[in-house]
Design an enzyme around this catalytic site. Structure first.
Site, mmCIF file in Angstrom:
data_model
loop_
_atom_site.group_PDB
_atom_site.id
_atom_site.type_symbol
_atom_site.label_atom_id
_atom_site.label_comp_id
_atom_site.label_asym_id
_atom_site.label_seq_id
_atom_site.Cartn_x
_atom_site.Cartn_y
_atom_site.Cartn_z
ATOM 1 N N ASP A 80 20.329 45.941 52.318
ATOM 2 C CA ASP A 80 19.089 46.400 50.815
ATOM 3 C C ASP A 80 17.713 47.483 50.677
ATOM 4 O O ASP A 80 18.135 48.491 52.497
ATOM 5 C CB ASP A 80 18.572 45.098 50.750
ATOM 6 C CG ASP A 80 17.477 44.592 51.756
ATOM 7 O OD1 ASP A 80 17.327 44.603 53.077
ATOM 8 O OD2 ASP A 80 16.184 44.413 50.819
ATOM 9 N N GLU A 138 16.195 42.009 52.510
ATOM 10 C CA GLU A 138 15.432 41.320 53.534
ATOM 11 C C GLU A 138 14.061 42.174 53.173
ATOM 12 O O GLU A 138 12.886 42.008 53.677
ATOM 13 C CB GLU A 138 16.329 42.682 54.596
ATOM 14 C CG GLU A 138 15.294 42.217 56.416
ATOM 15 C CD GLU A 138 14.241 42.565 56.633
ATOM 16 O OE1 GLU A 138 12.667 42.104 57.272
ATOM 17 O OE2 GLU A 138 14.040 44.506 55.749
ATOM 18 N N GLU A 139 13.938 43.092 52.624
ATOM 19 C CA GLU A 139 12.894 44.029 52.180
ATOM 20 C C GLU A 139 12.640 43.759 51.171
ATOM 21 O O GLU A 139 10.833 43.718 51.669
ATOM 22 C CB GLU A 139 13.018 46.164 51.567
ATOM 23 C CG GLU A 139 14.187 46.520 52.944
ATOM 24 C CD GLU A 139 13.094 47.343 53.541
ATOM 25 O OE1 GLU A 139 12.838 46.534 53.962
ATOM 26 O OE2 GLU A 139 14.242 47.421 54.516
ATOM 27 N N ARG A 177 11.931 41.355 73.561
ATOM 28 C CA ARG A 177 10.793 40.659 74.030
ATOM 29 C C ARG A 177 11.212 39.166 73.816
ATOM 30 O O ARG A 177 11.943 38.983 73.409
ATOM 31 C CB ARG A 177 9.255 41.094 73.101
ATOM 32 C CG ARG A 177 8.296 40.407 73.810
ATOM 33 C CD ARG A 177 7.440 40.451 72.741
ATOM 34 N NE ARG A 177 5.809 40.328 73.008
ATOM 35 C CZ ARG A 177 5.011 39.927 74.452
ATOM 36 N NH1 ARG A 177 5.844 41.512 75.303
ATOM 37 N NH2 ARG A 177 4.580 39.613 74.666
ATOM 38 N N HIS A 363 10.674 53.745 56.282
ATOM 39 C CA HIS A 363 9.919 53.985 54.848
ATOM 40 C C HIS A 363 9.670 55.136 54.289
ATOM 41 O O HIS A 363 8.984 55.539 53.804
ATOM 42 C CB HIS A 363 9.171 52.867 55.150
ATOM 43 C CG HIS A 363 9.820 51.331 55.231
ATOM 44 N ND1 HIS A 363 9.265 50.202 54.397
ATOM 45 C CD2 HIS A 363 10.883 50.873 55.634
ATOM 46 C CE1 HIS A 363 9.226 48.422 54.727
ATOM 47 N NE2 HIS A 363 10.722 49.350 55.786
#
Length: 396
Positions: A80, A138-139, A177, A363
Site C-alpha cells: 500500500d 500496512e500503513e 535485532r 513518509h
C-alpha cells in the site's frame, strides 16, 4: 544453489526495477489497492504459480513447492501507498495526485515478485515450500496482516521472514535485532469543547484553543515525569485543529496524536495518564472533552534463533557490506502479528545510495531509495528461506 539463486536474481534485476517503477507510478492507498492486487495475482498466474486472492481483503498468497521434504517458510511484502503528494523530479514519479509510495512498499513488492519467479524456476534445486505473502494496508490500522492471518495465510508455516528497505542507511548494510525491534503504535484523539465568543470579549468565553495548547505542553510530562526513564516511550501530537475567523474565540479544538511503547504496562499507564491530564486541564479551564484511545499494532518482537539464522545467512552474501545489530526503532509495523503466531524475524535492508546527498526519510514527499537494495533484499530473503527449509532444528 546459492550461486544459481544469485545469478538468476542478477539476470532479472532490470525486471525488478521496472516492476517497482510501475507500482511507484500507480500507487493506491490502504484498503484501496485493487489494481495493485490484480497485478500481483496476474504476475503469478502468468508464471503458473498457484495464488489465492482476496485474502483477508486485498491480500494475495502464492505458494511455491520445491522438492519433497523440508519446512514451509513464508516471506512477506506489503504493497500500500500513502496520502502524500510526490515531489520528486524522476521519470517514475507518481501519476496519482496526493498519493505516493513514500515508504518503499513498491520495492518490497517488486523484490518478492521477482524472487518468487526465480525460486519457481529453480524449484528442482531446493526442498520445502515457500509461501509468498503480499499484504495490503500496512500503513493504516487495523492493517492487513491480522485479517490475512485470520484468513489462513500462515497455515502450515514454520517460520516467516520479512525486510524493510531503509533509505536512510547505506546500501549494503543489513540491520537486525533480537527481541523487540519496533514499537507498539497507538493513536489517540482529544476533542475539547469550550464556549466560544467574540475575540474582544475573552472573559465571556471558555477558550478551547488555550485549553488545547496547555494540553500539548502538559502531555509532554508523561514521558519525562511519569514513565520510568529506562522504558522507551513516545507521546507526540501530530494534529491540532481549530478553524475560526481571526476575531472569534474557538469553542472547539481537536488534538490527534500517537503513543509508541514496548512494554504493555507502560502502554496501559500512558493511556490512563493521558485522560487524567485531559480531565484535570479541562476542569481547570471550564471545558469538557471527548477522549478516544485506539490500540494499533503491537511491538515487533523477533525470535532469537531465527534472527541468528538470518544474521549468519546475510554474512554469506557478497553484496552485504555489514550486518549490524541496532537499537529498537519507535516506528510501528503490523509484521508484529505474524511473529505472534509463528517464529521468524524482521530486519532492515539499507537503501541509501552513496551518491545521494540528502537521504529523505520515509513518509517524506521526496522519498526515494537505491533500487540496488532490492537485489540485496531478494538475495538475503531467498537464501535465508532456502537454508532454513533444509535445516535440522535439533542441530540448530
Amino acid at each position: 544453489m546459492k550461486t544459481l539463486l544469485f545469478t538468476k536474481l542478477d539476470e532479472y534485476y532490470d525486471e525488478m526495477v521496472a516492476i517497482r517503477r510501475h507500482f511507484h507510478q500507480h500507487p493506491e492507498l490502504s484498503f484501496q489497492e485493487y489494481r495493485t492486487a490484480a497485478y500481483i495475482a496476474n504476475y503469478y498466474k502468468q508464471l503458473g504459480i498457484p495464488v489465492r486472492t482476496n485474502v483477508g481483503g486485498n491480500g494475495a498468497v502464492a505458494t511455491i513447492h520445491g522438492q519433497q521434504g523440508g519446512k514451509t517458510v513464508a516471506l512477506r511484502a506489503d504493497f500500500d501507498a500513502l496520502p502524500i503528494q510526490d515531489e520528486k523530479d524522476v521519470p517514475y514519479k507518481s501519476t496519482v495526485p496526493g498519493v505516493m509510495h513514500a515508504c518503499g512498499h513498491d520495492g518490497h513488492t517488486a523484490t518478492l515478485l521477482v524472487l518468487a519467479k526465480v525460486l519457481y524456476e529453480l524449484r528442482e534445486h531446493w526442498s520445502g515450500t515457500i509461501v509468498c505473502i503480499h499484504q495490503h494496508a500496512e500503513e493504516y490500522a487495523p492493517g492487513g496482516a491480522k485479517a490475512m492471518i485470520e484468513d489462513g495465510c500462515l497455515e502450515g508455516v514454520d517460520a516467516i521472514f520479512g525486510t524493510h528497505l531503509w533509505a536512510t542507511e547505506p546500501t549494503g548494510i543489513i540491520q537486525y535485532r533480537t527481541g523487540p525491534i519496533m514499537a507498539a503504535a497507538d493513536r489517540f484523539q482529544i476533542v475539547i469543547q469550550g464556549s466560544g465568543g467574540h475575540g474582544a470579549e475573552p472573559h465571556k468565553t471558555k477558550d478551547a484553543i488555550v485549553t488545547a495548547s496547555q494540553l500539548v505542553l502538559h502531555l509532554q510530562q508523561i514521558v519525562s515525569r511519569r514513565v520510568d526513564p529506562l522504558e522507551p516511550a513516545v507521546v507526540s501530537i501530530g494534529s491540532f485543529v481549530s478553524d475560526n475567523a481571526f476575531n472569534v474565540i474557538a469553542d472547539r479544538a481537536t488534538l490527534v496524536g500517537t503513543v509508541r511503547t514496548f512494554s504493555e504496562q507502560v502502554r496501559n499507564d500512558i493511556e490512563r495518564e493521558i485522560e487524567q491530564i485531559v480531565k484535570g486541564t479541562c476542569l481547570a479551564n471550564g471545558c469538557t472533552y471527548e477522549y478516544t484511545y485506539t490500540r494499533g499494532y503491537p511491538p515487533v518482537v523477533n525470535h532469537e534463533e531465527e534472527t541468528k539464522f538470518l544474521v549468519a545467512t546475510a554474512r554469506e552474501i557478497e553484496d552485504v557490506t555489514d550486518v549490524v545489530e541496532i537499537q529498537p526503532h519507535m516506528g510501528g509495523e503490523d509484521f508484529a502479528y505474524y511473529l505472534q503466531h509463528v517464529k521468524g524475524t524482521f530486519f532492515f535492508t539499507g537503501a541509501k545510495a552513496e551518491t545521494t546527498t540528502i537521504a529523505y526519510p520515509h513518509h517524506h514527499p521526496k522519498f526515494d531509495f537505491d533500487e540496488r537494495a532490492m537485489l540485496i533484499a531478494a538475495k538475503t530473503l531467498g537464501l535465508t528461506a532456502i537454508n532454513y527449509m533444509k535445516k535440522d532444528e535439533k542441530q540448530f
